[in-house]
Design an enzyme around this catalytic site. Structure first.
Site, mmCIF file in Angstrom:
data_model
loop_
_atom_site.group_PDB
_atom_site.id
_atom_site.type_symbol
_atom_site.label_atom_id
_atom_site.label_comp_id
_atom_site.label_asym_id
_atom_site.label_seq_id
_atom_site.Cartn_x
_atom_site.Cartn_y
_atom_site.Cartn_z
ATOM 1 N N HIS A 1 -37.423 26.489 16.692
ATOM 2 C CA HIS A 1 -37.281 27.635 15.808
ATOM 3 C C HIS A 1 -37.373 28.959 16.559
ATOM 4 O O HIS A 1 -36.619 29.886 16.284
ATOM 5 C CB HIS A 1 -38.335 27.600 14.699
ATOM 6 C CG HIS A 1 -38.067 26.544 13.672
ATOM 7 N ND1 HIS A 1 -38.084 25.207 13.958
ATOM 8 C CD2 HIS A 1 -37.763 26.646 12.359
ATOM 9 C CE1 HIS A 1 -37.802 24.521 12.867
ATOM 10 N NE2 HIS A 1 -37.598 25.379 11.875
ATOM 11 N N ARG B 1 -33.057 22.622 20.381
ATOM 12 C CA ARG B 1 -33.477 23.037 19.040
ATOM 13 C C ARG B 1 -34.965 23.351 18.981
ATOM 14 O O ARG B 1 -35.807 22.493 19.222
ATOM 15 C CB ARG B 1 -33.132 21.944 18.020
ATOM 16 C CG ARG B 1 -33.326 22.422 16.573
ATOM 17 C CD ARG B 1 -32.993 21.345 15.553
ATOM 18 N NE ARG B 1 -33.164 21.858 14.198
ATOM 19 C CZ ARG B 1 -34.329 22.015 13.588
ATOM 20 N NH1 ARG B 1 -35.444 21.694 14.225
ATOM 21 N NH2 ARG B 1 -34.407 22.512 12.367
ATOM 22 N N LEU C 1 -26.980 43.452 -0.763
ATOM 23 C CA LEU C 1 -26.226 43.857 0.417
ATOM 24 C C LEU C 1 -25.701 45.281 0.212
ATOM 25 O O LEU C 1 -25.135 45.572 -0.846
ATOM 26 C CB LEU C 1 -25.047 42.903 0.637
ATOM 27 C CG LEU C 1 -24.322 43.162 1.958
ATOM 28 C CD1 LEU C 1 -25.105 42.575 3.120
ATOM 29 C CD2 LEU C 1 -22.919 42.606 1.939
ATOM 30 N N GLU D 1 -26.790 41.927 -8.034
ATOM 31 C CA GLU D 1 -25.432 41.943 -7.476
ATOM 32 C C GLU D 1 -24.789 40.600 -7.770
ATOM 33 O O GLU D 1 -25.413 39.728 -8.386
ATOM 34 C CB GLU D 1 -25.452 42.242 -5.966
ATOM 35 C CG GLU D 1 -26.143 41.201 -5.109
ATOM 36 C CD GLU D 1 -26.029 41.467 -3.607
ATOM 37 O OE1 GLU D 1 -25.147 42.225 -3.175
ATOM 38 O OE2 GLU D 1 -26.825 40.867 -2.852
ATOM 39 N N LYS E 1 -26.602 41.027 6.460
ATOM 40 C CA LYS E 1 -25.420 40.188 6.205
ATOM 41 C C LYS E 1 -25.543 38.920 7.054
ATOM 42 O O LYS E 1 -24.881 38.747 8.082
ATOM 43 C CB LYS E 1 -24.121 40.971 6.476
ATOM 44 C CG LYS E 1 -22.941 40.395 5.705
ATOM 45 C CD LYS E 1 -21.807 41.387 5.600
ATOM 46 C CE LYS E 1 -20.512 40.753 5.111
ATOM 47 N NZ LYS E 1 -20.542 40.177 3.780
ATOM 48 N N ARG F 1 -22.700 48.589 9.868
ATOM 49 C CA ARG F 1 -23.516 47.587 9.162
ATOM 50 C C ARG F 1 -23.763 46.381 10.067
ATOM 51 O O ARG F 1 -24.854 45.803 10.053
ATOM 52 C CB ARG F 1 -22.834 47.161 7.860
ATOM 53 C CG ARG F 1 -23.709 46.202 7.050
ATOM 54 C CD ARG F 1 -23.147 45.921 5.672
ATOM 55 N NE ARG F 1 -21.868 45.227 5.737
ATOM 56 C CZ ARG F 1 -21.112 44.939 4.679
ATOM 57 N NH1 ARG F 1 -21.513 45.302 3.471
ATOM 58 N NH2 ARG F 1 -19.965 44.314 4.813
ATOM 59 N N TYR G 1 -22.763 38.195 10.091
ATOM 60 C CA TYR G 1 -21.302 38.252 10.050
ATOM 61 C C TYR G 1 -20.830 39.537 9.392
ATOM 62 O O TYR G 1 -21.635 40.322 8.862
ATOM 63 C CB TYR G 1 -20.732 37.024 9.316
ATOM 64 C CG TYR G 1 -20.848 37.045 7.808
ATOM 65 C CD1 TYR G 1 -22.082 36.913 7.174
ATOM 66 C CD2 TYR G 1 -19.720 37.213 7.008
ATOM 67 C CE1 TYR G 1 -22.178 36.934 5.787
ATOM 68 C CE2 TYR G 1 -19.812 37.227 5.621
ATOM 69 C CZ TYR G 1 -21.037 37.094 5.013
ATOM 70 O OH TYR G 1 -21.135 37.118 3.645
HETATM 71 C C1 LIG Z 1 -23.948 39.263 -1.432
HETATM 72 C C2 LIG Z 1 -22.855 40.265 -1.278
HETATM 73 N N1 LIG Z 1 -22.970 41.461 -1.900
HETATM 74 C C3 LIG Z 1 -22.008 42.394 -1.806
HETATM 75 C C4 LIG Z 1 -20.850 42.165 -1.084
HETATM 76 C C5 LIG Z 1 -19.789 43.238 -1.000
HETATM 77 O O1 LIG Z 1 -19.830 43.855 0.254
HETATM 78 P P1 LIG Z 1 -18.556 44.590 0.868
HETATM 79 O O2 LIG Z 1 -18.114 45.585 -0.134
HETATM 80 O O3 LIG Z 1 -19.072 45.226 2.116
HETATM 81 O O4 LIG Z 1 -17.534 43.531 1.110
HETATM 82 C C6 LIG Z 1 -20.690 40.941 -0.418
HETATM 83 C C7 LIG Z 1 -19.486 40.691 0.365
HETATM 84 O O5 LIG Z 1 -19.286 39.649 0.907
HETATM 85 C C8 LIG Z 1 -21.721 39.975 -0.506
HETATM 86 O O6 LIG Z 1 -21.612 38.799 0.118
#
Ligand SMILES: Cc1ncc(COP(=O)(O)O)c(C=O)c1O
Length: 287
Positions: free
Chosen positions: A103, A101, A204, A180, A148, A53, A34
């Site tokens: 995997h 279904r 991320l 993070e 993501k 991304r 997403y």
């Molecule tokens: C785990 C994680 N880290 C960092 C971020 C920040 O990313 P962005 O600045 O691209 O929104 C998000 C945003 O949803 C996230 O889910």
């Protein structure tokens, strides 16, 4: 208020009429990725960076990109037209589609593509005056947090635990390092230097993170991409969390202890102002 219109598999439909199969692999396996793109007025902030991304996330999970970049952009533009509002977020999700279904990847399944526009509530002035609380929690996620993915259960559990402890976010700790937030990237200010963990598979690559680094460097602030041992959090002068929907959030209490003097710090004040200026300039360019 009129009903929100969403984009689902090539159609623009009222949200209440949008349907996906119970066999959708997003539903059964969280097999999908997403993006979230913030929109101010008519300006999609860092749209190209978000789409890059997305392309990378799709490649990493071996999903073909269902739309070309111009097609994605035209879906966003049409949805924004159909769902007017001041501050909005575009949410898009691509899953591996519906199939019996199993995997392993299905032989013939069309990806499911959903795009919708959500209102976003940016941190208000009062919150920015006080800052927010955060807690540290163990990072129980997998080792491809650079994708993501819609598989967010550990993030959901961490955020919920933070909320139940009266905090706005959980800062996740993996092997002694602060990585993070549950849905945000981490910055600290230590000895006058802005520090954020380097990109790797454990976090991320946030679009806001990159923008904050770029803006800080433009302003001549010392910025360092370096690991942040957990114990550095308790001596940091400032802690910030960044994301597309919360921008730059100052953390003023960590695990119930004040960060610095317990107020949003001077480096945050300046970066916040630069960020707001950048947004305004982008909006002016688009209008
Ligand atoms: C785990 C994680 N880290 C960092 C971020 C920040 O990313 P962005 O600045 O691209 O929104 C998000 C945003 O949803 C996230 O889910």
């Amino acid at each position: 208020m009129s009903e929100r219109v969403v984009y689902l598999n090539g159609q623009y439909v009222p949200e209440s009429e949008a349907r996906i199969s119970v066999l959708d692999r997003g539903f059964l396996f969280a097999d999908g990725v997403y993006e979230v793109i913030p929109v101010y007025g008519g300006c999609l902030l860092q749209e190209d960076e978000h789409l890059q991304r997305l392309v990378r996330s799709l490649e990493q999970v071996r999903l073909p990109n269902p739309l070309s970049l111009p097609q994605w952009k035209s879906v966003f533009a049409e949805l924004l037209r159909l769902n007017p509002g001041p501050e909005r977020g575009i949410y898009l999700q691509v899953t591996r589609g519906a199939a019996r279904r199993d995997h392993a990847f299905p032989k013939a399944a069309e990806p499911t593509v959903l795009v919708m526009v959500n209102p976003i509530s940016l941190p208000d002035a009062e919150l920015l005056k006080t800052g927010v609380a955060a807690v540290t929690l163990s990072d129980d996620r997998w080792s491809r947090c650079d994708i993501k993915s819609i598989s967010l259960l550990p993030n959901v559990l961490a955020r919920q635990q933070a909320v139940e402890q009266g905090a706005a976010e959980a800062i996740l700790i993996r092997q002694g390092l602060a990585v993070e937030g549950a849905a945000s990237n981490l910055f600290v200010v230590a000895d006058g230097v802005i520090v954020t963990p380097p990109k790797d598979r454990h976090l991320l690559p946030g679009i806001t993170r990159d923008l904050v680094i770029e803006l800080a460097q433009q302003q001549g602030y010392p910025v360092m991409e370096s690991v942040i041992p957990e114990d550095q959090l308790s001596v940091a002068q400032e802690i910030w969390l960044t994301s597309s929907t919360r921008e730059i959030l100052p953390v003023t209490r960590l695990n119930e202890t004040p960060v610095g003097d317990g107020k949003p710090g001077p480096a945050w004040q300046q970066m916040h102002a630069h960020y707001q200026r950048f947004k305004k300039e982008r909006q002016a360019l688009e209008s």
